[in-house]
Design a protein around this motif. Structure first.
Motif, PDB file in Angstrom:
ATOM      1  N   GLN A 128       0.837  -1.205   0.000  1.00 35.66           N
ATOM      2  CA  GLN A 128       0.000   0.000   0.000  1.00 35.66           C
ATOM      3  C   GLN A 128       0.874   1.259   0.000  1.00 35.66           C
ATOM      4  O   GLN A 128       0.593   2.230  -0.718  1.00 35.66           O
ATOM      5  CB  GLN A 128      -0.906  -0.009   1.228  1.00 35.66           C
ATOM      6  CG  GLN A 128      -1.799   1.214   1.338  1.00 35.66           C
ATOM      7  CD  GLN A 128      -2.642   1.190   2.613  1.00 35.66           C
ATOM      8  OE1 GLN A 128      -2.786   0.154   3.253  1.00 35.66           O
ATOM      9  NE2 GLN A 128      -3.174   2.339   2.965  1.00 35.66           N
ATOM     10  N   ILE A 129       1.937   1.241   0.796  1.00 34.76           N
ATOM     11  CA  ILE A 129       2.825   2.398   0.903  1.00 34.76           C
ATOM     12  C   ILE A 129       3.522   2.665  -0.428  1.00 34.76           C
ATOM     13  O   ILE A 129       3.545   3.797  -0.932  1.00 34.76           O
ATOM     14  CB  ILE A 129       3.860   2.182   2.028  1.00 34.76           C
ATOM     15  CG1 ILE A 129       3.171   2.209   3.401  1.00 34.76           C
ATOM     16  CG2 ILE A 129       4.961   3.240   1.966  1.00 34.76           C
ATOM     17  CD1 ILE A 129       4.039   1.720   4.531  1.00 34.76           C
ATOM     18  N   SER A 131       2.663   1.590  -3.395  1.00 40.84           N
ATOM     19  CA  SER A 131       1.677   1.917  -4.420  1.00 40.84           C
ATOM     20  C   SER A 131       1.310   3.397  -4.373  1.00 40.84           C
ATOM     21  O   SER A 131       1.187   4.065  -5.412  1.00 40.84           O
ATOM     22  CB  SER A 131       0.422   1.059  -4.237  1.00 40.84           C
ATOM     23  OG  SER A 131      -0.579   1.409  -5.161  1.00 40.84           O
ATOM     24  N   SER A 132       1.142   3.926  -3.158  1.00 37.37           N
ATOM     25  CA  SER A 132       0.823   5.344  -2.984  1.00 37.37           C
ATOM     26  C   SER A 132       1.956   6.227  -3.495  1.00 37.37           C
ATOM     27  O   SER A 132       1.723   7.255  -4.152  1.00 37.37           O
ATOM     28  CB  SER A 132       0.560   5.631  -1.504  1.00 37.37           C
ATOM     29  OG  SER A 132       0.405   7.017  -1.274  1.00 37.37           O
ATOM     30  N   SER A 135       2.064   6.213  -7.254  1.00 37.99           N
ATOM     31  CA  SER A 135       0.991   7.058  -7.785  1.00 37.99           C
ATOM     32  C   SER A 135       1.425   8.519  -7.813  1.00 37.99           C
ATOM     33  O   SER A 135       1.099   9.258  -8.748  1.00 37.99           O
ATOM     34  CB  SER A 135      -0.270   6.905  -6.933  1.00 37.99           C
ATOM     35  OG  SER A 135      -0.821   5.611  -7.065  1.00 37.99           O
ATOM     36  N   CYS A 136       2.155   8.926  -6.773  1.00 45.15           N
ATOM     37  CA  CYS A 136       2.689  10.296  -6.737  1.00 45.15           C
ATOM     38  C   CYS A 136       3.669  10.517  -7.891  1.00 45.15           C
ATOM     39  O   CYS A 136       3.662  11.571  -8.536  1.00 45.15           O
ATOM     40  CB  CYS A 136       3.394  10.559  -5.408  1.00 45.15           C
ATOM     41  SG  CYS A 136       2.295  10.747  -3.996  1.00 45.15           S
ATOM     42  N   GLU A 148       7.808  10.907   1.093  1.00 42.86           N
ATOM     43  CA  GLU A 148       7.264   9.675   1.663  1.00 42.86           C
ATOM     44  C   GLU A 148       8.301   8.558   1.667  1.00 42.86           C
ATOM     45  O   GLU A 148       8.344   7.739   2.591  1.00 42.86           O
ATOM     46  CB  GLU A 148       6.018   9.255   0.889  1.00 42.86           C
ATOM     47  CG  GLU A 148       4.840  10.197   1.099  1.00 42.86           C
ATOM     48  CD  GLU A 148       3.557   9.711   0.440  1.00 42.86           C
ATOM     49  OE1 GLU A 148       3.468   8.500   0.135  1.00 42.86           O
ATOM     50  OE2 GLU A 148       2.650  10.540   0.236  1.00 42.86           O
TER      51      GLU A 148
END
Length: 211
Positions: A128-129, A131-132, A135-136, A148
């Motif tokens: 999840q981390i 993937s986020s 996306s950025c 991040e």
């Protein structure tokens, strides 16, 4: 509860918290992530000692908490008792805070348990981390992606993967910034060609990363 404390105590507490992190085997800096180490101080007792001159004795309970600063989740907490004596209440209170042991077996175990829970969060939420973050990157929000990535502790099993991705993101940030500087330089030179604009162009070109 800084407002209820004598002057200067909060700064001493901040330094104590910094010492706890640096002296107990935490490689990553907790303050740079979503996770926090914070504290609350309560007065266990205050006594006037029958000495000459009169001395005040404080016993304080310093409650430490490690948790998620974004969600407010508390992972672990523990109280540490500390004593101080002084000629005034303020001095006695200050000495009690100063006397808190930042490196002891009890403190090391407390920090170790808190750190383990933080690492566990990053391990369980790896997909999840990442993937986020990707996306950025895809959305060209490169600074947020780099930020991040920098939050992920080096104790994580996928830290090398994180560093590889961070290198690519930082490379793109440098390229974009260099491109912008070059375009600015071209625009200035196209508008007017004289000694003043030449100096401006030179200044912009000198800021371009050699990579």
């Amino acid at each position: 509860n800084c407002l209820s404390m004598p002057n200067g105590i909060c700064e001493i507490l901040k330094q104590k918290l910094t010492n706890i992190i640096s002296q107990n085997g935490i490689q990553s800096q907790m303050g740079q992530s979503r996770f926090v180490l914070t504290c609350n101080v309560t007065e266990e007792s205050k006594n006037v000692l029958a000495t000459s001159p009169t001395q005040i004795a404080y016993v304080l309970d310093i409650h430490l908490f490690i948790g998620d600063g974004e969600t407010g989740t508390k992972y672990i907490s523990q109280s540490f008792r500390s004593k101080g004596v002084g000629s005034t209440e303020e001095m006695a209170y200050r000495n009690a805070v100063k006397n808190m042991q930042t490196k002891s077996q009890q403190m090391t175990e407390f920090v170790g348990k808190g750190t383990a829970r933080i690492i566990d969060y990053y391990e369980k939420n790896k997909e999840q981390i990442l993937s986020s973050i990707k996306s950025c990157v895809n959305g060209k929000n490169l600074e947020q992606a780099a930020y991040e990535l920098c939050l992920i502790p080096q104790e994580c099993t996928y830290y090398n993967e994180v560093q590889t991705l961070l290198g690519k993101v930082n490379g793109r940030i440098v390229d974009n910034r260099s491109s912008d500087l070059f375009l600015q330089a071209k625009s200035i030179w196209a508008s007017e060609q004289n000694e003043s604009t030449a100096n401006q162009v030179a200044d912009l070109i000198n800021q371009i990363d050699t990579n």
